[in-house]
Design a protein around this motif. Structure first.
Motif, PDB file in Angstrom:
ATOM      1  N   ARG A   1      -2.210  19.993  27.329  1.00 44.94           N
ATOM      2  CA  ARG A   1      -2.686  21.138  26.595  1.00 44.94           C
ATOM      3  C   ARG A   1      -1.890  22.280  27.225  1.00 44.94           C
ATOM      4  N   LEU A   2      -1.646  22.376  28.393  1.00 45.43           N
ATOM      5  CA  LEU A   2      -0.761  23.562  28.708  1.00 45.43           C
ATOM      6  C   LEU A   2       0.776  23.780  28.098  1.00 45.43           C
ATOM      7  N   TRP A   3       1.249  22.693  28.106  1.00 48.69           N
ATOM      8  CA  TRP A   3       2.502  22.531  27.709  1.00 48.69           C
ATOM      9  C   TRP A   3       2.664  22.745  26.131  1.00 48.69           C
ATOM     10  N   SER A   4       1.526  22.211  25.401  1.00 49.77           N
ATOM     11  CA  SER A   4       1.385  22.714  24.016  1.00 49.77           C
ATOM     12  C   SER A   4       1.095  23.990  23.445  1.00 49.77           C
ATOM     13  N   ASP A  20       0.626  34.867  28.817  1.00 50.26           N
ATOM     14  CA  ASP A  20       0.654  34.758  30.296  1.00 50.26           C
ATOM     15  C   ASP A  20      -0.670  33.757  30.567  1.00 50.26           C
ATOM     16  N   LEU A  21      -0.319  32.793  30.769  1.00 47.37           N
ATOM     17  CA  LEU A  21      -1.332  31.721  31.168  1.00 47.37           C
ATOM     18  C   LEU A  21      -1.787  31.584  32.620  1.00 47.37           C
ATOM     19  N   ASP A  22      -1.847  32.836  33.151  1.00 48.93           N
ATOM     20  CA  ASP A  22      -2.180  32.781  34.710  1.00 48.93           C
ATOM     21  C   ASP A  22      -3.781  32.077  35.179  1.00 48.93           C
ATOM     22  N   ALA A  23      -3.376  31.104  35.938  1.00 52.84           N
ATOM     23  CA  ALA A  23      -4.654  30.194  36.410  1.00 52.84           C
ATOM     24  C   ALA A  23      -5.897  30.989  36.580  1.00 52.84           C
ATOM     25  N   ARG A  24      -5.414  32.497  37.004  1.00 49.21           N
ATOM     26  CA  ARG A  24      -6.924  33.276  37.331  1.00 49.21           C
ATOM     27  C   ARG A  24      -7.499  34.061  36.205  1.00 49.21           C
ATOM     28  N   LEU A  25      -6.836  33.374  35.179  1.00 46.65           N
ATOM     29  CA  LEU A  25      -7.498  34.088  33.718  1.00 46.65           C
ATOM     30  C   LEU A  25      -7.511  32.833  32.772  1.00 46.65           C
ATOM     31  N   LEU A  26      -7.285  31.871  33.251  1.00 48.81           N
ATOM     32  CA  LEU A  26      -7.544  30.753  32.097  1.00 48.81           C
ATOM     33  C   LEU A  26      -8.876  30.059  32.735  1.00 48.81           C
ATOM     34  N   HIS A  27      -9.840  30.032  31.797  1.00 44.52           N
ATOM     35  CA  HIS A  27     -11.166  28.963  32.254  1.00 44.52           C
ATOM     36  C   HIS A  27     -11.075  27.649  31.373  1.00 44.52           C
ATOM     37  N   ALA A  35       8.921  27.109  32.446  1.00 40.08           N
ATOM     38  CA  ALA A  35       8.582  26.213  33.714  1.00 40.08           C
ATOM     39  C   ALA A  35       7.980  27.128  34.546  1.00 40.08           C
ATOM     40  N   GLY A  36       8.064  28.366  34.860  1.00 43.98           N
ATOM     41  CA  GLY A  36       7.239  29.080  35.772  1.00 43.98           C
ATOM     42  C   GLY A  36       5.863  29.231  35.430  1.00 43.98           C
ATOM     43  N   THR A  37       5.688  29.513  34.118  1.00 49.57           N
ATOM     44  CA  THR A  37       4.123  29.456  33.546  1.00 49.57           C
ATOM     45  C   THR A  37       3.379  28.408  33.780  1.00 49.57           C
ATOM     46  N   VAL A  38       3.853  27.034  33.409  1.00 45.75           N
ATOM     47  CA  VAL A  38       3.233  25.928  33.166  1.00 45.75           C
ATOM     48  C   VAL A  38       3.539  25.061  34.538  1.00 45.75           C
ATOM     49  N   LEU A  39       4.615  24.631  34.682  1.00 47.96           N
ATOM     50  CA  LEU A  39       5.063  23.827  35.875  1.00 47.96           C
ATOM     51  C   LEU A  39       4.823  24.445  37.410  1.00 47.96           C
ATOM     52  N   LEU A  40       5.154  25.478  37.552  1.00 54.61           N
ATOM     53  CA  LEU A  40       4.769  26.243  38.840  1.00 54.61           C
ATOM     54  C   LEU A  40       3.446  26.936  38.859  1.00 54.61           C
ATOM     55  N   GLY A  81       5.579  10.864  42.163  1.00 54.64           N
ATOM     56  CA  GLY A  81       6.342  10.335  41.034  1.00 54.64           C
ATOM     57  C   GLY A  81       5.657  10.134  39.694  1.00 54.64           C
ATOM     58  N   LEU A  82       4.610   9.424  39.839  1.00 54.24           N
ATOM     59  CA  LEU A  82       3.732   9.367  38.862  1.00 54.24           C
ATOM     60  C   LEU A  82       3.302  10.613  38.086  1.00 54.24           C
ATOM     61  N   LEU A  83       2.947  11.568  38.786  1.00 55.08           N
ATOM     62  CA  LEU A  83       2.489  13.046  38.621  1.00 55.08           C
ATOM     63  C   LEU A  83       3.726  13.601  37.849  1.00 55.08           C
ATOM     64  N   ARG A  84       4.713  13.660  38.397  1.00 51.28           N
ATOM     65  CA  ARG A  84       5.881  14.157  37.865  1.00 51.28           C
ATOM     66  C   ARG A  84       6.321  13.502  36.589  1.00 51.28           C
ATOM     67  N   GLY A  85       6.151  12.305  36.519  1.00 51.16           N
ATOM     68  CA  GLY A  85       6.214  11.668  35.111  1.00 51.16           C
ATOM     69  C   GLY A  85       5.215  12.192  33.991  1.00 51.16           C
ATOM     70  N   ASN A  86       4.084  12.093  34.631  1.00 56.56           N
ATOM     71  CA  ASN A  86       3.004  12.670  33.758  1.00 56.56           C
ATOM     72  C   ASN A  86       3.444  14.087  33.028  1.00 56.56           C
ATOM     73  N   ALA A  87       3.878  15.072  33.874  1.00 55.89           N
ATOM     74  CA  ALA A  87       4.198  16.200  33.533  1.00 55.89           C
ATOM     75  C   ALA A  87       5.227  16.340  32.657  1.00 55.89           C
ATOM     76  N   ALA A  88       6.259  15.379  32.702  1.00 53.05           N
ATOM     77  CA  ALA A  88       7.351  15.418  31.835  1.00 53.05           C
ATOM     78  C   ALA A  88       7.032  14.557  30.522  1.00 53.05           C
ATOM     79  N   SER A  89       6.402  13.583  30.435  1.00 57.74           N
ATOM     80  CA  SER A  89       5.867  13.115  29.460  1.00 57.74           C
ATOM     81  C   SER A  89       5.035  13.690  28.613  1.00 57.74           C
ATOM     82  N   ALA A  90       4.283  14.668  28.623  1.00 59.68           N
ATOM     83  CA  ALA A  90       3.264  15.525  28.279  1.00 59.68           C
ATOM     84  C   ALA A  90       4.163  16.749  27.819  1.00 59.68           C
ATOM     85  N   LEU A  91       5.087  17.112  28.298  1.00 63.83           N
ATOM     86  CA  LEU A  91       6.032  18.116  27.600  1.00 63.83           C
ATOM     87  C   LEU A  91       6.923  17.541  26.514  1.00 63.83           C
TER      88      LEU A  91
END
Length: 249
Positions: free
Chosen positions: A82-85, A99-106, A133-138, A157-167
């Motif tokens: 969802r975030l990458w899309s 700006d998808l700041d985590a403090r503003l995203l419900h 990368a800064g907005t979503v990944l970090l 490594g699994l979570l890194r793979g999930n993040a890359a696969s989703a992107l």
């Protein structure tokens, strides 16, 4: 006011893509929902008030799996998609990123898939790979991964793979939609941005990208869901029979 208008127009441009690309904005009944900043925080003594744990339980029930780490992996990839899309879609279509700041995203942990997200703010950022990368990944996927690792036995490594696969999946969807609608410039931007972000140190080595085809070097564990099988970009050609330890790295 100008920034608010820009963000509204940018998000409206995503509506034809539907599903994972649509982001709701302030004005929706979102204020009772936790922000993603709260979701990423360490759980308190009352696990029933932990939105992330609640989400994993909901996914586990939907998948009919008794393995929380499998549900946690699927929940992680769903939110990452969802975030990458949203971010990649806006960057490719408009040249800007909200700006998808985590403090503003419900986020609604009880919602169905795709995850329900509401943005309670509006600020346009440059639509380049570094900002993506800064907005979503970090801004999201690193703290989300840390929160899930604190609760479940999930390998980095699994979570890194999930993040890359989703992107890569978001880029593939964008590329297909853009080509069908004669938007070759949008398709090219989506592919280029995705390739650049996948070279980020936090994603480098998670898989290989050829055009829009991605092959990850880890498994998301979906094969452990009853009748789940393997995903299209899985490192395994078929469901493995070996120990789960071999699938989590």
């Amino acid at each position: 006011m100008v920034l608010l208008l820009l963000v509204d127009l940018d998000l409206a441009a995503l509506h034809p893509l539907g599903g994972f690309f649509v982001l709701r904005t302030a004005g929706e009944p979102h204020l009772h929902l936790p922000t993603l900043t709260r979701v990423y925080e360490a759980p308190g003594p009352d696990v029933h008030a932990d939105a992330l744990t609640a989400r994993v339980r909901r996914v586990a029930a939907a998948l009919r799996t008794a393995e929380p780490r499998v549900a946690a992996s699927v929940a992680h990839q769903g939110l990452a998609a969802r975030l990458w899309s949203v971010a990649l879609g806006c960057a490719a279509l408009t040249g800007r990123v909200p700006d998808l700041d985590a403090r503003l995203l419900h986020w609604d942990p009880d919602g169905s898939a795709p995850d329900d997200l509401w943005l309670a703010g509006a600020r346009a950022l440059p639509g380049d790979a570094a900002t993506l990368a800064g907005t979503v990944l970090l801004g999201h996927l690193e703290p989300l991964a840390a929160a899930l690792r604190a609760r479940h036995r999930l390998a980095p490594g699994l979570l890194r793979g999930n993040a890359a696969s989703a992107l890569a999946g978001a880029a593939r969807q964008l590329d297909g939609w853009a080509r069908r609608h004669g938007r070759t410039d949008t398709a090219a931007r989506a592919r280029s941005l995705a390739a650049d972000v996948l070279s980020h140190p936090l994603l480098a080595g998670a898989g290989s990208l050829t055009g829009t085809a991605f092959r990850r070097r880890s498994c998301c564990l979906y094969y452990r869901v009853p009748a789940g099988g393997v995903c299209g970009d899985c490192c395994f050609p078929g469901p493995p029979r070996s120990s789960p330890r071999a699938t989590s790295g």
